[in-house]
Design an enzyme around this catalytic site. Structure first.
Site, mmCIF file in Angstrom:
data_model
loop_
_atom_site.group_PDB
_atom_site.id
_atom_site.type_symbol
_atom_site.label_atom_id
_atom_site.label_comp_id
_atom_site.label_asym_id
_atom_site.label_seq_id
_atom_site.Cartn_x
_atom_site.Cartn_y
_atom_site.Cartn_z
ATOM 1 C CB SER A 71 33.292 -56.442 10.639
ATOM 2 O OG SER A 71 33.240 -56.646 12.036
ATOM 3 C CG HIS A 109 28.177 -57.290 12.550
ATOM 4 N ND1 HIS A 109 28.697 -56.020 12.700
ATOM 5 C CD2 HIS A 109 29.242 -58.094 12.280
ATOM 6 C CE1 HIS A 109 30.009 -56.054 12.546
ATOM 7 N NE2 HIS A 109 30.367 -57.301 12.275
ATOM 8 C CG ASP A 133 26.211 -54.285 14.155
ATOM 9 O OD1 ASP A 133 26.377 -55.238 14.939
ATOM 10 O OD2 ASP A 133 27.014 -53.995 13.250
#
Length: 226
Positions: free
Chosen positions: A120, A204, A172
């Site tokens: 991320s 995610h 996601d």
């Protein structure tokens, strides 16, 4: 600029240490947190000759959550590729990551035997490090990550030789797949060579199949015998 938090390490399992991987966590997490996540998915994640480093971002105000403090690598105005990057905070944190790299170099590890990657926000910072601030790395990986459409990485790319590995979940709902794929497509259009792995039925998050593929990719770029 607040200081980095704790640094967690997986030492090489063999006698020789001739390469290093720096793994940057996502926003709100810690080095220990992402290390435990990876080890939960793959207990034997490690290498005979590679040190794995999991630093912790400084705790600092984060505009995206209303200015509350969080362990983040840099600030964001909004979670969207359409808003400008907070380049001031990205430039500030780069020096801390460079210090980690410098410590590895002092131990005899050359820059072309070091990979920086992350999940991320950590993956986004890794792209800045690899293609703006530290040209010459062995590789970079970005898992469930993206760059802004007007990213300084695209405008000021310093190296297209560093191989790229990206993974992204098709479900996601925090960082949509299309953001990650657009980032990959933009970088490869600029000449970067890499691979993009789409993860089926994945939100995610990290997945075991992703860590398996990442481990193989690292072993290919950083072979034990040099």
């Amino acid at each position: 600029m607040p200081k980095l938090g704790a640094l967690h390490v997986i030492k090489p399992t063999g006698i020789v240490h001739n390469a290093s991987v720096i793994f940057l966590h996502g926003s709100g997490d810690t080095g220990k947190g992402v290390l435990e996540w990876v080890k939960f998915l793959k207990k034997n994640f490690g290498f005979p000759h590679i040190k794995l480093l999991f630093p912790t971002a400084p705790k600092q105000p984060y505009t995206f959550i209303g200015g509350e403090s969080s362990t983040v690598w840099f600030d964001r105005y909004k979670l969207s590729p359409d808003v400008p990057e907070h380049d001031e905070s990205i430039n500030a944190i780069k020096d801390d990551i460079k210090k980690i790299v410098d410590e590895e170099i002092k131990q005899g590890i050359s820059l072309n035997r070091i990979i920086i990657g992350g999940f991320s926000m950590g993956g986004a910072l890794s792209l800045h490090m690899a293609y703006r601030f530290l040209p010459g790395l062995a590789g970079t990986f970005a898992l469930s990550s993206f760059l802004g459409k007007e990213s300084e990485v695209y405008k000021n790319i310093k190296s297209i030789q560093t191989p790229l590995f990206m993974c992204h979940g098709d479900r996601d709902d925090m960082v949509p797949l299309k953001w990650g794929k657009s980032t990959f497509d933009h970088l490869t259009h600029l000449g970067v060579k890499g691979e993009f792995m789409e993860l089926a039925n994945t939100y995610h998050e990290l997945k075991t199949s992703e860590i398996d593929r990442l481990q193989s990719w690292i072993e290919k770029l950083l072979p034990q015998e040099i």
